[in-house]
Each structure stands twice: as C-alpha cells, then as structure tokens.
Scaffold this motif. Structure first.
Motif, mmCIF file in Angstrom:
data_model
loop_
_atom_site.group_PDB
_atom_site.id
_atom_site.type_symbol
_atom_site.label_atom_id
_atom_site.label_comp_id
_atom_site.label_asym_id
_atom_site.label_seq_id
_atom_site.Cartn_x
_atom_site.Cartn_y
_atom_site.Cartn_z
ATOM 1 N N ARG A 103 -66.346 18.366 54.067
ATOM 2 C CA ARG A 103 -66.798 17.343 53.079
ATOM 3 C C ARG A 103 -66.334 18.155 51.566
ATOM 4 N NH1 ARG A 103 -71.404 16.925 49.863
ATOM 5 N NH2 ARG A 103 -72.676 18.088 51.285
ATOM 6 N N ALA A 118 -62.447 18.298 51.205
ATOM 7 C CA ALA A 118 -61.918 16.911 50.892
ATOM 8 C C ALA A 118 -62.145 16.640 49.246
ATOM 9 C CB ALA A 118 -62.323 16.050 51.571
ATOM 10 N N PHE A 137 -57.463 17.358 54.231
ATOM 11 C CA PHE A 137 -58.412 17.221 55.064
ATOM 12 C C PHE A 137 -58.405 17.964 56.472
ATOM 13 C CE2 PHE A 137 -57.960 13.590 52.003
ATOM 14 C CZ PHE A 137 -59.208 12.963 51.864
#
Length: 234
Positions: free
Chosen positions: A144, A147, A153
C-alpha cells in the motif's frame, strides 16, 4: 546510543490485541496540547488511529510481537518526548526498492508531513487498514505504501522472501527488498512523473544510493545500517 541490530527473518507473527496504554491515559492533557502545537506547525497532520508494538521476540528466523491501537497524537508525543514507555516500540514495514543496476531508491518526505526532510524507503506507521484476521499485515502495508508514495505496484517489482528487521532504539523497521527490472535513473524519472501528477505528494524528491558516499545525515539510522550491510555483502 547502541548500534542497530539486524535480524533476518522468514515469518512475521504480529497479533493485534486490545491493550490499555497507561502513557496515553495518564498524560492525555499534555498529549493533546502537544498535538495542537504540532498541528499549528503543520495543519495537514491529523489524529488518526495507529498501531504500536510491544513484546517483540526473535527466534529461529521468526518475529513475534503484540500490536495495539492508539491515536496518532499519543504516538507522536511518545516519540517526541524520548520514548518514555520503553516497553513499546514503533514497528513498521519498508519496501527497499532496488534498481537493476544495484541502486537503492529512497524518497524525501514533503514539508507538510511530520517527518519533513527525512529520507528513507517508502513506509508508514501501521494503521487499522493493515489488520487482517486479527493480525498486522506488514506485507500488505508495504504494498500500500509503495503504491501511494511512488505509483509502483507488485507487478513492477519482485519481492524477496525474507525480512531484514532493523532494531534501532524503540524502532523496528521490517525491510523487504523489492527488485526492479529497470535502472535507477529510469525508476527515479518514473516516480517523479507520478509525483508531478499528485496534488499534494508525500515525497518531495527521489534519491538514489549507489554506495556509502550517497548516504545522508537525514536518513534514519535503521536505513543507513541496512544499506551498509547490503553493500558490505556484495
């Protein structure tokens, strides 16, 4: 000040349980006053819920600890006042982005954040969004934060299996190496392009570390200790 200690582990067992934190209860008025002062300095910070750890045990490639919920104001006061409760630690995940040419990719925190000017790998204090089935999901937290801060990613990197847990004072940085199939300058340009599209990015600059000469005083000791170990092992 003792030198950081690095444990290489394969598994993380981080149970989240309800715990009453005496520090947060007994010093509530002081904590609220401290946070109000910090908000005057940086109005963008907010008093959300975060997770702190205690009872960390390293055994045979395994880290076990208990996490509990508290407010960000209490965490900030505990950190700023020199960690008055030594039974508690700040344990968080970090994604050590490593380019194909061996350069580590780090970000510099923006002026509106509580860690403005500090340079380290993408990371964040664990919060309730990182809890899965009663446990803290550090791998998910790393995904998380990577990103959110860089626009990268899981499809963009290959995560190594082990974790390098750097114990430095009352911090435990759980660092996972994320290998990229792109050279450092290309990675930096890609992240900078992503930051340019954000209204208020968490990062203000991207730094490449290719050797010990690239380390800076604004990098935390747990980051420099990890990088030094990585370069020494090459």
């Amino acid at each position: 000040m003792t030198s950081p200690v690095i444990h290489r582990v394969a598994t993380l067992d981080l149970a989240v349980r309800p715990v009453v934190w005496p520090f947060a209860e007994e010093r509530r008025a002081e904590i609220e006053a401290h946070f109000a002062e910090k908000q005057r300095e940086r109005p963008k910070i907010w008093n959300g819920r975060v997770l702190l750890g205690r009872d960390a045990v390293f055994t045979d490639g395994h880290l076990a600890a208990t996490y509990f919920e508290t407010d960000f104001a209490s965490f900030l006061a505990w950190r700023d006042w020199g960690f008055p409760d030594p039974a508690v630690f700040n344990g968080f995940g970090m994604g050590a982005l490593r380019a194909s040419d061996g350069a580590f990719v780090l970000g510099e925190m923006s002026h509106h954040t509580v860690n403005a000017g500090r340079i380290y790998f993408p990371s964040g204090t664990p919060d309730l969004d990182d809890v899965r089935d009663g446990a803290l999901d550090i791998p998910g937290s790393v995904i998380r934060e990577i990103a959110e801060e860089t626009g990268l990613f899981p499809a963009n990197y290959a995560a190594e299996a082990d974790w390098h847990c750097v114990v430095s004072g009352r911090a435990i940085a759980m660092i996972q190496i994320l290998n990229l199939d792109l050279p450092g300058e290309t990675v930096r340009a890609r992240i900078e392009a992503n930051l340019a599209e954000q209204h208020e990015p968490e990062l203000s600059a991207i730094h490449l570390v290719r050797g010990m000469d690239d380390l800076a005083p604004t990098m935390p000791r747990f980051v420099t200790a990890f990088i030094a170990q990585q370069f020494a092992s090459r």
